[in-house]
Design a protein around this motif. Sequence first.
Motif, PDB file in Angstrom:
ATOM      1  N   VAL A  10      42.282  54.058  44.819  1.00  0.00           N
ATOM      2  CA  VAL A  10      41.394  54.138  43.644  1.00  0.00           C
ATOM      3  C   VAL A  10      39.947  54.113  44.110  1.00  0.00           C
ATOM      4  O   VAL A  10      39.585  53.304  44.963  1.00  0.00           O
ATOM      5  CB  VAL A  10      41.638  52.930  42.694  1.00  0.00           C
ATOM      6  N   VAL A  11      39.127  54.985  43.536  1.00  0.00           N
ATOM      7  CA  VAL A  11      37.677  54.910  43.757  1.00  0.00           C
ATOM      8  C   VAL A  11      37.030  54.470  42.451  1.00  0.00           C
ATOM      9  O   VAL A  11      37.310  55.020  41.386  1.00  0.00           O
ATOM     10  CB  VAL A  11      37.094  56.261  44.219  1.00  0.00           C
ATOM     11  N   VAL A  12      36.189  53.451  42.552  1.00  0.00           N
ATOM     12  CA  VAL A  12      35.411  53.022  41.390  1.00  0.00           C
ATOM     13  C   VAL A  12      33.979  53.485  41.607  1.00  0.00           C
ATOM     14  O   VAL A  12      33.360  53.159  42.624  1.00  0.00           O
ATOM     15  CB  VAL A  12      35.465  51.488  41.192  1.00  0.00           C
ATOM     16  N   ALA A  13      33.473  54.260  40.663  1.00  0.00           N
ATOM     17  CA  ALA A  13      32.100  54.775  40.744  1.00  0.00           C
ATOM     18  C   ALA A  13      31.176  53.834  39.996  1.00  0.00           C
ATOM     19  O   ALA A  13      31.216  53.757  38.781  1.00  0.00           O
ATOM     20  CB  ALA A  13      32.031  56.163  40.119  1.00  0.00           C
ATOM     21  N   ILE A  21      34.377  44.488  37.925  1.00  0.00           N
ATOM     22  CA  ILE A  21      35.606  43.881  37.387  1.00  0.00           C
ATOM     23  C   ILE A  21      36.777  44.858  37.556  1.00  0.00           C
ATOM     24  O   ILE A  21      37.892  44.456  37.938  1.00  0.00           O
ATOM     25  CB  ILE A  21      35.422  43.529  35.896  1.00  0.00           C
ATOM     26  N   ALA A  22      36.524  46.136  37.315  1.00  0.00           N
ATOM     27  CA  ALA A  22      37.588  47.152  37.480  1.00  0.00           C
ATOM     28  C   ALA A  22      38.109  47.133  38.916  1.00  0.00           C
ATOM     29  O   ALA A  22      39.324  47.169  39.158  1.00  0.00           O
ATOM     30  CB  ALA A  22      37.037  48.538  37.139  1.00  0.00           C
ATOM     31  N   ALA A  23      37.186  47.065  39.869  1.00  0.00           N
ATOM     32  CA  ALA A  23      37.583  47.102  41.281  1.00  0.00           C
ATOM     33  C   ALA A  23      38.405  45.866  41.656  1.00  0.00           C
ATOM     34  O   ALA A  23      39.446  45.972  42.324  1.00  0.00           O
ATOM     35  CB  ALA A  23      36.335  47.200  42.156  1.00  0.00           C
ATOM     36  N   SER A  34      38.089  51.617  46.852  1.00  0.00           N
ATOM     37  CA  SER A  34      36.773  51.854  47.411  1.00  0.00           C
ATOM     38  C   SER A  34      35.780  51.829  46.257  1.00  0.00           C
ATOM     39  O   SER A  34      35.951  52.531  45.265  1.00  0.00           O
ATOM     40  CB  SER A  34      36.766  53.224  48.106  1.00  0.00           C
ATOM     41  N   LEU A  35      34.768  50.978  46.383  1.00  0.00           N
ATOM     42  CA  LEU A  35      33.776  50.814  45.313  1.00  0.00           C
ATOM     43  C   LEU A  35      32.443  51.368  45.807  1.00  0.00           C
ATOM     44  O   LEU A  35      31.886  50.884  46.797  1.00  0.00           O
ATOM     45  CB  LEU A  35      33.640  49.330  44.956  1.00  0.00           C
ATOM     46  N   ILE A  36      31.965  52.389  45.130  1.00  0.00           N
ATOM     47  CA  ILE A  36      30.725  53.042  45.557  1.00  0.00           C
ATOM     48  C   ILE A  36      29.617  52.680  44.579  1.00  0.00           C
ATOM     49  O   ILE A  36      29.716  52.959  43.379  1.00  0.00           O
ATOM     50  CB  ILE A  36      30.942  54.570  45.653  1.00  0.00           C
ATOM     51  N   GLU A  37      28.608  52.020  45.100  1.00  0.00           N
ATOM     52  CA  GLU A  37      27.537  51.501  44.237  1.00  0.00           C
ATOM     53  C   GLU A  37      26.181  51.965  44.754  1.00  0.00           C
ATOM     54  O   GLU A  37      25.819  51.715  45.898  1.00  0.00           O
ATOM     55  CB  GLU A  37      27.619  49.967  44.202  1.00  0.00           C
ATOM     56  N   VAL A 120      38.380  44.591  48.236  1.00  0.00           N
ATOM     57  CA  VAL A 120      37.638  45.792  47.798  1.00  0.00           C
ATOM     58  C   VAL A 120      36.736  46.239  48.946  1.00  0.00           C
ATOM     59  O   VAL A 120      36.032  45.428  49.549  1.00  0.00           O
ATOM     60  CB  VAL A 120      36.764  45.487  46.553  1.00  0.00           C
ATOM     61  N   GLU A 121      36.759  47.535  49.224  1.00  0.00           N
ATOM     62  CA  GLU A 121      35.858  48.073  50.244  1.00  0.00           C
ATOM     63  C   GLU A 121      34.577  48.504  49.518  1.00  0.00           C
ATOM     64  O   GLU A 121      34.588  49.457  48.745  1.00  0.00           O
ATOM     65  CB  GLU A 121      36.521  49.272  50.907  1.00  0.00           C
ATOM     66  N   ILE A 122      33.501  47.773  49.787  1.00  0.00           N
ATOM     67  CA  ILE A 122      32.251  48.051  49.048  1.00  0.00           C
ATOM     68  C   ILE A 122      31.346  48.954  49.868  1.00  0.00           C
ATOM     69  O   ILE A 122      31.147  48.731  51.061  1.00  0.00           O
ATOM     70  CB  ILE A 122      31.487  46.735  48.742  1.00  0.00           C
ATOM     71  N   HIS A 123      30.770  49.956  49.198  1.00  0.00           N
ATOM     72  CA  HIS A 123      29.770  50.819  49.842  1.00  0.00           C
ATOM     73  C   HIS A 123      28.506  50.792  48.994  1.00  0.00           C
ATOM     74  O   HIS A 123      28.423  51.469  47.964  1.00  0.00           O
ATOM     75  CB  HIS A 123      30.284  52.259  49.955  1.00  0.00           C
ATOM     76  N   TYR A 124      27.543  49.990  49.418  1.00  0.00           N
ATOM     77  CA  TYR A 124      26.263  49.931  48.705  1.00  0.00           C
ATOM     78  C   TYR A 124      25.371  51.089  49.127  1.00  0.00           C
ATOM     79  O   TYR A 124      25.582  51.713  50.159  1.00  0.00           O
ATOM     80  CB  TYR A 124      25.525  48.634  49.044  1.00  0.00           C
ATOM     81  N   HIS A 125      24.326  51.283  48.362  1.00  0.00           N
ATOM     82  CA  HIS A 125      23.301  52.306  48.650  1.00  0.00           C
ATOM     83  C   HIS A 125      23.929  53.694  48.771  1.00  0.00           C
ATOM     84  O   HIS A 125      23.492  54.505  49.571  1.00  0.00           O
ATOM     85  CB  HIS A 125      22.529  51.970  49.942  1.00  0.00           C
TER      86      HIS A 125
END
Length: 434
Positions: A10-13, A21-23, A34-37, A120-125
């Motif tokens: 799942v990718v959370v945009a 919360i979804a992630a 994967s959470l892309i922020e 959760v794999e977080i990707h900031y920026h």
Amino acid sequence: MKTIKQTADVVVAGGGTAGHIAAIQAVRAGVSVSLIEASSMLGGTMTDGGVFMPNHWHSPTQPVVQGIGWELFNHSKQIEGLRVKSMKERYGVDTPGYYSNINVPIYASVAEQAAVEAGVEIHYHEFIGEIVQEGNFWIITSYARGIKRITKCREVIDCSGDADVTRALGLTVDKSPKRQPGTLEYRIEGIDMQQVWEGEVQKIYEKAMEEGELEKGDWAYFGIYPFQWYLQMGGHNSTHIYSCDTSDADGQTKANIEGRARMLRMYQFVRTKIPGAERAVLKTMYNRALSREGYRVVGEHIVTESEFMTAQPYEDAVCNAFNYIDMHNEDNGCDEIFHDSMELLPTVPFRSLIPKGSNRITVAGRILSADRTSLAGIRAQCTCMAMGQAVGAAAALAVRRGTYSRDINVEDIIALTKEHGAVEPNRARKKEYA
Ligand SMILES: Cc1cc2nc3c(=O)[nH]c(=O)nc-3n(C[C@H](O)[C@H](O)[C@H](O)COP(=O)(O)OP(=O)(O)OC[C@H]3O[C@@H](n4cnc5c(N)ncnc54)[C@H](O)[C@@H]3O)c2cc1C
């Protein structure tokens, strides 16, 4: 630029109010996320944007949203050494619900820790740029400094606040030409309110407006509250940016510049003209100007004002949406429409979180499928978090079962969110709305 190819279930945009919360919900249900922020922390509008007031964990009569958001809220209060009062211990208020503030640095860190610990794999920026379909997968391209990331996933959840993924897919969205104003959050501290006399500061404010020292919107609620209110709030959540549109970087930049110009003008006015504010300090400014409304997804169902005001019972309700309609405007600042009774408990149907005619994509937060009046009530933060939890559960169940999120039975979504503390949505009441 480095190109990184990877897979996730799942990718959370967007890791904002709904997205974090979804992630967490999806990953806790056993799938990879994967959470892309685009910004630098979780929480979006409620942290990075400085709107630290989540509404509403409970109504005067019952809990309405709990779940993962409530868990993080309680954990952050525990770190602050504060006890969260139970519903019964709090005093009744005229407006429905109860306001609860979060401490931004603590909440953002607690949420991040919970997401990382859950996996959760977080990707900031990083921001999502493109998305294409390849068989039963999405191929999502996101960009960050020095990085082009191509993620292959089964389900995508659009929590971008501006429907970035839904728009990139060419699915139908709506945007009203007349939208609520936006705001840049900041706070002026050190005003000695004992020196402030309501009538006097009102006259000083009105003179500054007449003489063009201040502009309309510098004090947003001129039509409904006295100027003293601005001073009490130190300007927090008290200004309007009328043409705010943060749905692309140019609009965001314009809104930031206007928001900061308004802030500086007000600070200079307050410090030099208001008795008791001579030593006032402009202490806090949050990162970016915020939109209250932008793109709304056109989903399998569009929630209407009448449905919201009568608490229409939906068979596919996935969470509660307790709030009044809080419609900000240019004419007087804000119109508030209250339900006839605080017993009425509106909800969010799953169909309004599914873009029309789509598979394997759900949405949550202020982009849900609703008319603009009902959105002005549903967009409250606790509801956004509850929507996020519901679609996180739906995406995880879809991956686990090898099916589409849109085909997941609502009872199963509710059962899974309840395992993670969520309140069962109301599916009972109906009333005529004139
Ligand atoms: C000024 C203001 C005052 C408000 N007051 C209150 C209040 O007192 N109480 C209350 O409950 N509610 C309040 N609200 C409403 C509420 O805060 C919002 O409706 C809610 O926070 C929206 O949540 P969201 O998840 O949809 O969006 P957001 O929280 O804004 O999250 C969206 C996230 O997506 C990220 N993003 C965007 N595009 C991309 C992309 N392409 N790729 C990756 N990431 C992306 C953004 O950086 C952001 O973090 C207020 C709103 C505003 C603007």
